[in-house]
Design a protein around this motif. Structure first.
Motif, mmCIF file in Angstrom:
data_model
loop_
_atom_site.group_PDB
_atom_site.id
_atom_site.type_symbol
_atom_site.label_atom_id
_atom_site.label_comp_id
_atom_site.label_asym_id
_atom_site.label_seq_id
_atom_site.Cartn_x
_atom_site.Cartn_y
_atom_site.Cartn_z
ATOM 1 N N ARG A 166 -35.083 61.177 77.307
ATOM 2 C CA ARG A 166 -35.798 61.478 78.549
ATOM 3 C C ARG A 166 -37.100 60.691 78.623
ATOM 4 N NH1 ARG A 166 -36.434 66.525 81.859
ATOM 5 N NH2 ARG A 166 -38.517 66.525 82.708
ATOM 6 N N LEU A 167 -37.857 60.737 77.539
ATOM 7 C CA LEU A 167 -39.152 60.051 77.546
ATOM 8 C C LEU A 167 -38.960 58.540 77.604
ATOM 9 C CD1 LEU A 167 -40.973 62.260 74.891
ATOM 10 C CD2 LEU A 167 -41.324 62.248 77.383
ATOM 11 N N GLU B 282 -34.382 64.743 74.437
ATOM 12 C CA GLU B 282 -35.783 64.649 74.836
ATOM 13 C C GLU B 282 -36.314 63.222 74.588
ATOM 14 O OE1 GLU B 282 -37.493 66.797 76.453
ATOM 15 O OE2 GLU B 282 -39.469 65.831 76.344
ATOM 16 N N ARG C 277 -35.690 70.873 84.303
ATOM 17 C CA ARG C 277 -35.129 71.635 83.181
ATOM 18 C C ARG C 277 -34.825 73.068 83.575
ATOM 19 N NH1 ARG C 277 -37.712 68.839 78.218
ATOM 20 N NH2 ARG C 277 -39.292 67.776 79.420
ATOM 21 N N ARG D 36 -37.748 57.703 81.198
ATOM 22 C CA ARG D 36 -38.557 58.083 82.359
ATOM 23 C C ARG D 36 -39.466 56.931 82.794
ATOM 24 N NH1 ARG D 36 -40.136 63.316 85.440
ATOM 25 N NH2 ARG D 36 -38.131 63.899 84.668
ATOM 26 N N VAL E 195 -32.230 66.920 80.947
ATOM 27 C CA VAL E 195 -32.359 65.558 80.463
ATOM 28 C C VAL E 195 -33.316 64.812 81.386
ATOM 29 C CG1 VAL E 195 -31.140 63.598 79.534
ATOM 30 C CG2 VAL E 195 -29.961 65.766 79.775
ATOM 31 N N HIS E 196 -32.927 64.645 82.643
ATOM 32 C CA HIS E 196 -33.817 63.904 83.546
ATOM 33 C C HIS E 196 -34.251 64.726 84.744
ATOM 34 C CE1 HIS E 196 -33.050 60.501 81.074
ATOM 35 N NE2 HIS E 196 -31.767 60.550 81.318
ATOM 36 N N ASP F 180 -40.563 69.679 86.802
ATOM 37 C CA ASP F 180 -39.697 70.256 85.790
ATOM 38 C C ASP F 180 -39.014 71.556 86.195
ATOM 39 O OD1 ASP F 180 -38.902 69.030 83.585
ATOM 40 O OD2 ASP F 180 -40.320 69.994 82.221
ATOM 41 N N ARG G 44 -30.962 68.555 71.181
ATOM 42 C CA ARG G 44 -32.083 68.804 72.087
ATOM 43 C C ARG G 44 -33.198 67.771 71.905
ATOM 44 N NH1 ARG G 44 -33.088 72.571 75.259
ATOM 45 N NH2 ARG G 44 -31.149 73.556 74.606
ATOM 46 N N ASP G 45 -33.517 67.473 70.664
ATOM 47 C CA ASP G 45 -34.560 66.494 70.355
ATOM 48 C C ASP G 45 -34.142 65.087 70.776
ATOM 49 O OD1 ASP G 45 -36.249 68.285 69.312
ATOM 50 O OD2 ASP G 45 -36.318 67.424 67.288
#
Ligand code: SF4
Lengths: 499, 211
Positions: free
Chosen positions: A201-202, A198, B201, A205, B197-198, B149, A194-195
């Motif tokens: 994702r950041l 994430e 959520r 993005r 993910v993108h 989101d 999960r981390d």
């Protein structure tokens, strides 16, 4: 093979040597076994839900084969419909041409970076490297491809390219490399999936939001409407297909389907066969450009790069039906033990073993048709019923023939087999050879196994571990322990007499 | 020879064994009546399958639809809601969120900052738990359902097709289409499924039963 071609990774060892290294990697094997086992079970469960699964496979196979038999017609139709919908179609005979087209298109936008949706076709042509040479940075946005790219690694599975990496390795890769490419990984990054997701994702993005150009592949394209389809789960595909001003799609010419209506079969088969899901989270379909929504410039690059040569082979042609679901990888006992890297190709597993040699020429990937046990599991799993074992056998014959033609001499294998024939034909000769072989082999064996031998059988013996023959042959042992001794003979004789 | 000519002539050469009498359009029809995978309770199946994809699904009467949208927003605590042009006003709840209209088009930064989006759908698929957007009125541009989101979809029960082939037949190929089955997800790390993910959520589906 031209230098720009990436179908086979230059400099990688042939399958047998690569497999030997992979086999020694116990963690890789454990990862693979768990991963392929999981997908395999899920796939069987969701395929069983559809009681017309076999009929769907038959239909898909028929549509694909029929399409290939009239490929020019369907491609011309696709060109027409895409153009009518506001897109531009380009044709590329090989990797170099495709790379040149994409590079030119990106340059024309004035941009020096592109975001990419995971695509086998662009890997096949080595697009990222070609763009880098032209000063354009290509960012992979699929999580697994990002891991592979950051680690300067190679993908090892069609669908889960980083299947060979564990979570703690991924954490290290992110911590070490993300900063080089953009937003660094957070300081306190753990190895929880999960981390890690994430962090990706950041990291990505900011790239999505500023990207002006995207490059994608295509899962399908419908000739009658000009609709192109991309199937994915993370949403990175949607980002690339939606946010940039320019979209460049590189598609193998075999991906065309006659009609939009044909998609129903394939959209039922693909997700169930590949991830074992009823449907993947996101499927995007677009037809040319839509005013006010998504990229306003759309380019479709139709890629040959060995596909027409494959098409010309009436047995091998069926490999072009492949929808890249990776079901055959997940059921393959050889893949499960060696992993994708051993194939030394963008296309690993059973489909790689038949597609790669055809795309690059059998001579250039001669070991791949032999990277299989011909157990047939891949054929059973394939949603478009590609008879992979049949193509493998066909290509093996070609590989042997090519070798023979090259040398115009019988091969070592042929000589050895001829000698073996003579020996096996005569019990007396066999016994003599066995005694000699047992003696000789025990001299070269280590731990009861014979590794590489010198001389003419070096290549043959170098690719397999042969158990050293027993000290004594079965025949010799039989003779020693079972042949009536004079004592036995007497007993028997006496018995006869008594009766 | 340019790329186009060389590819086409290579194809024609490769296919010289195909008899001239064989017609390209002579493909066995891939659509048509096939096994029904949905069974009689199409709406129930859709709700069940969409929920299996970890979408939050509620079934409500028309009169409660707006309130159900409001409950979905309250659950995540979203404070800004993107409302595409053409979205039915009577499906919009009262509440403490600010409303963002996409007229004139919102910037990517504005959308990235927005917390939720609510849309209608073009069709849905029971067997796969999929909702389909054709980005017509009430659904907005593709990017609207991509950056915020939380995505809340309002699905009328009569929009739910039993299976993929039926749903595709109802769609217009000339519109951009997005088929959504659960929230964004990845299984790329040791095959552990991780949501969000993108894309959004959170995916909320409000099925309006008597519309
Ligand atoms: S050969 Fe068949 S099973 Fe293998 S990836 Fe292609 S379509 Fe899937």
């Amino acid at each position: 093979m031209s230098g720009a071609d990436n179908v086979v990774w230059l400099g990688t060892p042939a399958f047998p040597e690569a497999a030997r290294t992979a086999l020694a990697d116990t963690r890789l094997r454990a990862n693979l076994r768990r991963a392929t086992g999981t997908i395999r079970d899920k796939r069987l469960a969701v395929a069983a839900e559809l009681d017309d699964w076999e009929e769907l496979r038959d239909t898909a196979a028929a549509v694909k084969r029929r399409t290939l038999r009239h490929l020019d017609h369907h491609l011309l139709r696709l060109e027409e419909t895409v153009t009518a919908a506001g897109g531009t179609v380009h044709w590329a005979a090989d990797a170099a041409e495709a790379n040149a087209i994409v590079t030119r298109l990106v340059k024309a936008t004035g941009e020096s970076e592109v975001v990419k949706v995971k695509s086998m076709a662009t890997q096949e042509i080595g697009l990222n490297e070609a763009l880098a040479e032209a000063g354009i940075r290509a960012y992979e946005t699929d999580l697994a491809e990002l891991i592979v790219q950051l680690a300067e690694d190679r993908p090892s599975h069609i669908l889960v390219p980083a299947i060979h990496r564990g979570r703690s390795e991924i954490r290290e890769i992110f911590r070490r490399e993300m900063g080089e490419w953009g937003r660094p990984a957070p300081e306190d990054l753990t190895d929880e999936p999960r981390d890690l997701a994430e962090a990706a994702r950041l990291h990505l993005r900011e790239k999505f939001l500023r990207a002006k150009v995207a490059v994608s592949g295509a899962n399908f394209a419908a000739a009658d409407t000009g609709t192109v389809v991309v199937v994915e789960s993370e949403g990175n595909g949607r980002m690339c297909l939606t946010l940039p001003e320019t979209l460049i799609t590189v598609m193998g010419i075999e991906k065309v389907l006659p009609s939009f209506a044909d998609l129903d079969v394939f959209l039922q088969l693909l997700p169930r066969s590949s991830t074992g899901e009823r449907m993947n989270p996101y499927t995007s379909l677009w037809t040319g450009v839509t005013e006010g929504d998504g990229p306003q410039n759309f380019h479709l690059v139709l890629l040959d790069n060995g596909r027409t040569a494959t098409l010309a082979d009436e047995v091998g042609r069926q490999a072009l039906s492949c929808i890249r679901c990776s079901a055959c990888l997940n059921v393959c006992p050889v893949y499960e033990r060696t992993g994708g890297h051993a194939y030394g190709s963008v296309y690993p597993g059973p489909i790689g073993a038949v597609l790669t040699p055809q795309l690059v020429g059998v001579k250039n990937a001669a070991s791949l048709p032999f990277a299989s046990t011909l157990c047939g599991a891949c054929y059973d799993a394939c949603p478009v019923k590609i008879n992979i074992p049949e193509v493998l056998v066909h290509l093996r014959a070609e590989a042997v023939e090519a070798k023979r033609r090259d040398r115009l001499l019988p091969t070592t294998e042929a000589l050895v087999m001829k000698a073996a024939g003579a020996v096996l034909g005569s019990p007396r000769r066999l016994a003599a050879v066995q005694r000699l072989a047992a003696l000789g082999a025990r001299l070269v064996a280590r731990d009861g196994r014979i590794g590489a031998l010198p001389g003419p059988v070096a290549r043959w013996s170098g690719t397999r571990d042969t158990p050293a023959p027993a000290r004594e042959s079965l025949r010799a042992w039989w003779r020693r322990t079972r042949t009536p001794t004079s004592e036995d003979a007497r007993t028997t004789a006496e018995g006869k007499v008594r009766r | 020879m340019n790329g186009r000519e060389s590819v086409l002539s290579a194809i024609q050469g490769a296919l010289s064994g195909v008899p001239d009498s064989e017609r390209p359009d002579d493909v066995p029809p891939s659509t048509g009546p096939r096994a029904d995978h949905a069974g009689p309770d199409v709406v129930g199946l859709f709700a069940e399958r969409a929920a299996e994809y970890r979408a939050t699904v509620v079934r409500v009467p028309q009169a409660d639809a707006a309130a159900a949208v409001g409950r979905a927003l309250a659950r995540t605590g979203a404070r800004s809601l993107v409302v595409p042009p053409g979205f039915p006003e009577d499906l919009l709840p009262e509440g403490p969120w600010s409303r963002l209209a996409d007229v004139p088009p919102l910037t990517v930064a504005q959308l990235d900052a927005a917390e939720a989006v609510v849309t209608t759908v073009a069709t849905a698929v029971a067997v796969t738990g999929t909702v389909t957007l054709d980005h017509g009125p009430g659904q907005g541009r593709r990017v609207l359902t991509l950056l915020p989101d939380q995505h809340i979809c309002v699905v009328r029960a009569d929009q739910i097709a039993p299976d993929v082939p039926e749903a595709l037949r109802l769609l217009d190929a000339y519109r951009p289409l997005t088929l959504i089955s659960g929230p964004s997800a990845t299984s790329d790390i040791e095959l552990d499924r991780v949501e969000g993910v993108h894309g959004p959520r959170t995916l909320d589906i409000v099925v309006v039963e008597d519309a």
